[in-house]
Design a protein around this motif. Structure first.
Motif, mmCIF file in Angstrom:
data_model
loop_
_atom_site.group_PDB
_atom_site.id
_atom_site.type_symbol
_atom_site.label_atom_id
_atom_site.label_comp_id
_atom_site.label_asym_id
_atom_site.label_seq_id
_atom_site.Cartn_x
_atom_site.Cartn_y
_atom_site.Cartn_z
ATOM 1 N N SER A 58 39.242 37.683 49.254
ATOM 2 C CA SER A 58 39.377 36.251 49.508
ATOM 3 C C SER A 58 40.688 35.752 48.923
ATOM 4 O O SER A 58 40.997 36.025 47.758
ATOM 5 C CB SER A 58 38.218 35.471 48.883
ATOM 6 O OG SER A 58 38.443 34.075 49.032
ATOM 7 N N LEU A 59 41.419 34.986 49.717
ATOM 8 C CA LEU A 59 42.695 34.431 49.245
ATOM 9 C C LEU A 59 42.499 33.485 48.062
ATOM 10 O O LEU A 59 43.436 33.232 47.316
ATOM 11 C CB LEU A 59 43.407 33.705 50.388
ATOM 12 C CG LEU A 59 43.873 34.599 51.524
ATOM 13 C CD1 LEU A 59 44.354 33.758 52.696
ATOM 14 C CD2 LEU A 59 44.953 35.546 51.064
ATOM 15 N N ASP A 60 41.293 32.981 47.893
ATOM 16 C CA ASP A 60 41.005 32.051 46.794
ATOM 17 C C ASP A 60 40.661 32.754 45.487
ATOM 18 O O ASP A 60 40.173 32.124 44.556
ATOM 19 C CB ASP A 60 39.869 31.102 47.189
ATOM 20 C CG ASP A 60 40.337 30.027 48.159
ATOM 21 O OD1 ASP A 60 41.461 29.529 47.999
ATOM 22 O OD2 ASP A 60 39.566 29.683 49.077
ATOM 23 N N THR A 61 40.910 34.049 45.399
ATOM 24 C CA THR A 61 40.707 34.763 44.148
ATOM 25 C C THR A 61 42.075 35.146 43.578
ATOM 26 O O THR A 61 43.037 35.321 44.331
ATOM 27 C CB THR A 61 39.842 36.027 44.350
ATOM 28 O OG1 THR A 61 40.516 36.909 45.245
ATOM 29 C CG2 THR A 61 38.463 35.672 44.897
ATOM 30 N N PRO A 62 42.192 35.266 42.260
ATOM 31 C CA PRO A 62 43.504 35.492 41.644
ATOM 32 C C PRO A 62 44.247 36.732 42.144
ATOM 33 O O PRO A 62 45.444 36.672 42.417
ATOM 34 C CB PRO A 62 43.187 35.606 40.148
ATOM 35 C CG PRO A 62 41.907 34.870 39.964
ATOM 36 C CD PRO A 62 41.135 35.067 41.241
ATOM 37 N N VAL A 63 43.577 37.867 42.274
ATOM 38 C CA VAL A 63 44.271 39.096 42.664
ATOM 39 C C VAL A 63 44.720 39.020 44.129
ATOM 40 O O VAL A 63 45.845 39.394 44.456
ATOM 41 C CB VAL A 63 43.391 40.339 42.406
ATOM 42 C CG1 VAL A 63 44.073 41.603 42.907
ATOM 43 C CG2 VAL A 63 43.098 40.465 40.917
ATOM 44 N N CYS A 64 43.873 38.518 45.002
ATOM 45 C CA CYS A 64 44.249 38.382 46.417
ATOM 46 C C CYS A 64 45.395 37.392 46.571
ATOM 47 O O CYS A 64 46.307 37.603 47.384
ATOM 48 C CB CYS A 64 43.049 37.939 47.247
ATOM 49 S SG CYS A 64 41.667 39.100 47.203
ATOM 50 N N ASP A 65 45.358 36.328 45.796
ATOM 51 C CA ASP A 65 46.434 35.342 45.778
ATOM 52 C C ASP A 65 47.746 36.010 45.375
ATOM 53 O O ASP A 65 48.759 35.900 46.085
ATOM 54 C CB ASP A 65 46.057 34.224 44.792
ATOM 55 C CG ASP A 65 47.122 33.161 44.646
ATOM 56 O OD1 ASP A 65 46.898 32.036 45.118
ATOM 57 O OD2 ASP A 65 48.182 33.438 44.043
ATOM 58 N N MET A 66 47.732 36.758 44.265
ATOM 59 C CA MET A 66 48.945 37.442 43.791
ATOM 60 C C MET A 66 49.454 38.448 44.813
ATOM 61 O O MET A 66 50.652 38.539 45.078
ATOM 62 C CB MET A 66 48.685 38.163 42.463
ATOM 63 C CG MET A 66 48.584 37.254 41.271
ATOM 64 S SD MET A 66 48.464 38.174 39.710
ATOM 65 C CE MET A 66 46.929 39.054 39.892
ATOM 66 N N GLU A 67 48.529 39.225 45.393
ATOM 67 C CA GLU A 67 48.916 40.258 46.348
ATOM 68 C C GLU A 67 49.577 39.652 47.589
ATOM 69 O O GLU A 67 50.631 40.116 48.031
ATOM 70 C CB GLU A 67 47.691 41.062 46.771
ATOM 71 C CG GLU A 67 47.995 42.116 47.809
ATOM 72 C CD GLU A 67 46.774 42.896 48.247
ATOM 73 O OE1 GLU A 67 46.829 43.472 49.351
ATOM 74 O OE2 GLU A 67 45.767 42.955 47.503
ATOM 75 N N VAL A 154 37.787 46.324 43.357
ATOM 76 C CA VAL A 154 38.227 45.170 44.155
ATOM 77 C C VAL A 154 39.104 44.215 43.330
ATOM 78 O O VAL A 154 40.013 43.591 43.866
ATOM 79 C CB VAL A 154 36.999 44.440 44.753
ATOM 80 C CG1 VAL A 154 37.374 43.105 45.359
ATOM 81 C CG2 VAL A 154 36.339 45.325 45.798
ATOM 82 N N GLY A 155 38.877 44.144 42.028
ATOM 83 C CA GLY A 155 39.629 43.232 41.174
ATOM 84 C C GLY A 155 40.990 43.744 40.729
ATOM 85 O O GLY A 155 41.665 43.088 39.950
ATOM 86 N N LYS A 156 41.414 44.925 41.207
ATOM 87 C CA LYS A 156 42.719 45.485 40.841
ATOM 88 C C LYS A 156 43.712 45.287 41.979
ATOM 89 O O LYS A 156 43.339 45.303 43.147
ATOM 90 C CB LYS A 156 42.591 46.995 40.555
ATOM 91 C CG LYS A 156 41.903 47.299 39.256
ATOM 92 C CD LYS A 156 41.680 48.764 38.965
ATOM 93 C CE LYS A 156 42.566 49.778 39.592
ATOM 94 N NZ LYS A 156 42.196 51.174 39.280
#
Length: 172
Positions: A58-67, A154-156
């Motif tokens: 999800s784009l609304d999570t920190p790692v997906c946002d950063m990626e 998933v969180g990496k």
């Protein structure tokens, strides 16, 4: 439906991936998702561009946002022969809002929420959460998978260097 276990975790908890497993060297499967304007978007591999397919939860999570921000920054240096598609189960409205707030304009965000066409075609749909596992695939201009990273947690974040090197080797 094919199920695979022992490959990915969410916060340390093992999850089940649904769909067909893809491999380096094979032609990438076609899929249909929805763009940010709710229009169907059909991906047919081999359209003459090197393609990065970035699956995120999800784009609304920190790692997906950063990626996604990272790939957006890298896009300018990669040139016009490279397209970057970030795919999640987020609703198109949320993706459009996120892109506007983040200033992301070089990465195309796509939603697999309707049919999970991408997730099932690439074996990345998480059964327990109906989200996508984090993965980065690099396809050559002919649509052949040349690089694949399935991130085990998933969180990496993914290995950006490996993905970008794969792209650079295909465009040089």
């Amino acid at each position: 439906m094919k199920e695979r276990t022992g490959l990915v975790t969410i916060k340390g908890n093992p999850v089940t991936l649904l769909g067909e497993e893809v491999q380096v060297g094979q032609k990438a499967p076609a899929f249909q998702v929805v763009d940010n304007d709710l229009k169907p978007y059909t991906f047919e591999p081999g359209q003459g561009k090197v393609t990065i397919l970035a699956a995120v939860t999800s784009l609304d999570t920190p790692v997906c946002d950063m990626e996604t921000r990272r790939f957006n920054q890298e896009a300018a240096a990669l040139g016009k022969d490279v397209q970057i598609l970030t795919i999640s189960m987020d609703l198109p409205f949320a993706q459009k809002r996120w892109c506007a707030a983040a200033g992301v304009d070089s990465v195309k965000t796509l939603s697999d929420h309707r049919d999970a066409s991408f997730g099932l075609a690439y074996g990345l749909l998480i059964k327990e959460a109906r989200l996508l596992a984090r993965a980065v695939l690099v396809l050559d201009k002919g649509g052949i998978i040349r690089h694949l990273e399935l991130v085990d947690e998933v969180g990496k974040e993914p290995d950006y260097t490996a993905s970008l090197e794969a792209v650079k080797n295909l465009i040089s």
